[in-house]
Write a protein that holds these residues in place. Structure first.
Motif, PDB file in Angstrom:
ATOM      1  N   LEU A 117      19.928  14.671  37.709  1.00  0.00           N
ATOM      2  CA  LEU A 117      21.135  15.061  36.984  1.00  0.00           C
ATOM      3  C   LEU A 117      20.834  16.219  36.048  1.00  0.00           C
ATOM      4  CD1 LEU A 117      22.257  11.459  35.990  1.00  0.00           C
ATOM      5  CD2 LEU A 117      23.137  12.809  37.910  1.00  0.00           C
ATOM      6  N   GLN A 118      21.848  17.043  35.799  1.00  0.00           N
ATOM      7  CA  GLN A 118      21.700  18.171  34.887  1.00  0.00           C
ATOM      8  C   GLN A 118      22.773  18.110  33.808  1.00  0.00           C
ATOM      9  OE1 GLN A 118      19.332  20.760  34.683  1.00  0.00           O
ATOM     10  NE2 GLN A 118      20.427  21.029  32.747  1.00  0.00           N
ATOM     11  N   SER A 120      24.949  19.844  30.847  1.00  0.00           N
ATOM     12  CA  SER A 120      25.441  21.200  30.585  1.00  0.00           C
ATOM     13  C   SER A 120      25.345  21.528  29.099  1.00  0.00           C
ATOM     14  CB  SER A 120      26.900  21.327  31.038  1.00  0.00           C
ATOM     15  OG  SER A 120      27.752  20.626  30.139  1.00  0.00           O
ATOM     16  N   GLY A 182      31.038  13.480  33.735  1.00  0.00           N
ATOM     17  CA  GLY A 182      31.412  14.574  34.626  1.00  0.00           C
ATOM     18  C   GLY A 182      32.787  15.142  34.315  1.00  0.00           C
ATOM     19  N   ASN A 185      32.727  17.687  31.788  1.00  0.00           N
ATOM     20  CA  ASN A 185      31.923  18.859  32.161  1.00  0.00           C
ATOM     21  C   ASN A 185      30.570  18.843  31.451  1.00  0.00           C
ATOM     22  OD1 ASN A 185      31.496  21.307  33.594  1.00  0.00           O
ATOM     23  ND2 ASN A 185      31.997  22.499  31.764  1.00  0.00           N
ATOM     24  N   LYS A 188      26.141  16.980  35.641  1.00  0.00           N
ATOM     25  CA  LYS A 188      26.336  17.369  37.040  1.00  0.00           C
ATOM     26  C   LYS A 188      25.259  16.706  37.882  1.00  0.00           C
ATOM     27  CE  LYS A 188      26.503  21.366  40.132  1.00  0.00           C
ATOM     28  NZ  LYS A 188      26.353  22.854  40.228  1.00  0.00           N
ATOM     29  N   ASN A 189      25.694  16.116  39.002  1.00  0.00           N
ATOM     30  CA  ASN A 189      24.756  15.514  39.936  1.00  0.00           C
ATOM     31  C   ASN A 189      24.120  16.619  40.776  1.00  0.00           C
ATOM     32  OD1 ASN A 189      23.333  13.781  41.595  1.00  0.00           O
ATOM     33  ND2 ASN A 189      25.068  13.418  42.967  1.00  0.00           N
ATOM     34  N   ALA A 190      22.795  16.767  40.690  1.00  0.00           N
ATOM     35  CA  ALA A 190      22.110  17.849  41.401  1.00  0.00           C
ATOM     36  C   ALA A 190      21.323  17.337  42.597  1.00  0.00           C
ATOM     37  CB  ALA A 190      21.170  18.575  40.443  1.00  0.00           C
TER      38      ALA A 190
END
Length: 306
Positions: A117-118, A120, A182, A185, A188-190
């Motif tokens: 996961l990332q 932001s 999510g 924002n 994010k699922n990477a």
């Protein structure tokens, strides 16, 4: 009778005497100062040469260590994370290359990346703190999660994400929490469909401004990841992350955080990447430590003294 001319000549003589004394004194002082400065410059040149030679030796040793890690790292790490599902979480600004390297090392050590996961920049933006507070205290709150008694957005986010990412709660909680972040924002699922893990590797960004809001938020977030609501956590960074307001430095300088999580400060090197999985195995065994080449570490890697 003393005339005006006599007074004038006397004053001129006095001023000439003062001027001559100043010139002579300054010349003598300058000579001493210049001599002292020349001596100091000579000493500094010697020290600089010695430090340059020492730095060259250290660089050579570091290069040798990296070659050793590249050649034998897979064998050394083999089995250290056997059948261990690992959550790989990128802090805002974390370099993708480091995430890729850590993921490869996890697999070489016998583990698997259960989630990648990332986070932001919105996640650590103080203007979005109320969004995190609302999410953490809403109906999304997993049953059984005891949130810390605080309105600190970093601590609340750490409790919520640490709880679901490290396998606590119901099977549906993880997907709901990630989806909730999510919609803001912030996450994010990477990778593949996220699953819970037994070990969390948080990849830090590089240098951060000293006393920044983002740094403070990430520090409380990280500390809570390693709390009872979370689990075994290692903060992974490069030497820049161990300077000024960098996350690794903040963790090591904070008494609570340094006891809650482990850290590695040279994960951008082959030896550091190996150190990450060895530190992960130590952390899983309940032994916290801080390793690498930066300040306030416990050694180069687990088992090696400072």
């Amino acid at each position: 009778m003393i005339s005006y001319r006599y007074h004038l000549v006397s004053l001129i003589a006095v001023f000439l005497g003062i001027a001559l004394g100043v010139v002579i004194g300054t010349s003598a002082l300058n000579g001493a100062v210049v001599g002292d400065l020349r001596s100091q410059v000579s000493d500094l040149k010697k020290n600089d040469s010695a430090l340059a030679a020492q730095n060259q030796v250290l660089r050579a040793r570091s290069a040798n260590a990296d070659v050793l890690a590249q050649t034998y790292g897979a064998k050394i790490a083999s089995g250290s994370l056997a059948k261990t599902p690992v959550v790989l979480l990128g802090a805002p600004g974390a370099p993708k290359g480091m995430l890729d390297t850590v993921a490869d090392q996890v697999e070489a050590a016998g583990g698997s990346v259960a989630s990648r996961l990332q986070l932001s920049k919105d996640f650590s933006d103080p203007r979005r703190a109320n969004d995190i507070r609302s999410l953490a205290t809403s109906g999304l709150h997993p049953i059984g999660l005891q949130l810390p008694t605080t309105d600190d957005a970093g601590a609340l986010a750490g409790a919520l994400l640490g709880y679901v990412l490290l396998g606590h709660g119901q099977s549906t909680d993880l997907a709901q929490v990630i989806a909730g972040f999510g919609t803001l924002n912030m996450v994010k699922n990477a990778g593949k469909t996220p699953a819970a893990g037994k070990l969390l590797l948080l990849v830090a960004p590089g240098a951060l401004p000293k006393d920044s809001d983002a740094g403070r938020m990430l520090l409380t977030f990280t500390t809570q990841l390693g709390a009872p609501t979370g689990g075994p956590t290692v903060v992974v960074g490069d030497p820049a992350a161990d300077t000024a307001g960098g996350l690794v430095a903040l963790v090591r300088q904070d008494e609570t955080a340094s006891k809650a999580v482990s850290s590695v400060d040279d994960a951008n090197s082959p030896l550091g990447a190996l150190t990450v999985v060895l530190t992960g195995a130590e952390t899983l065994a309940g032994r916290k430590g801080h390793y690498g080449v930066g300040a306030d570490n416990d050694g180069l890697l687990p088992g090696a003294g400072s």
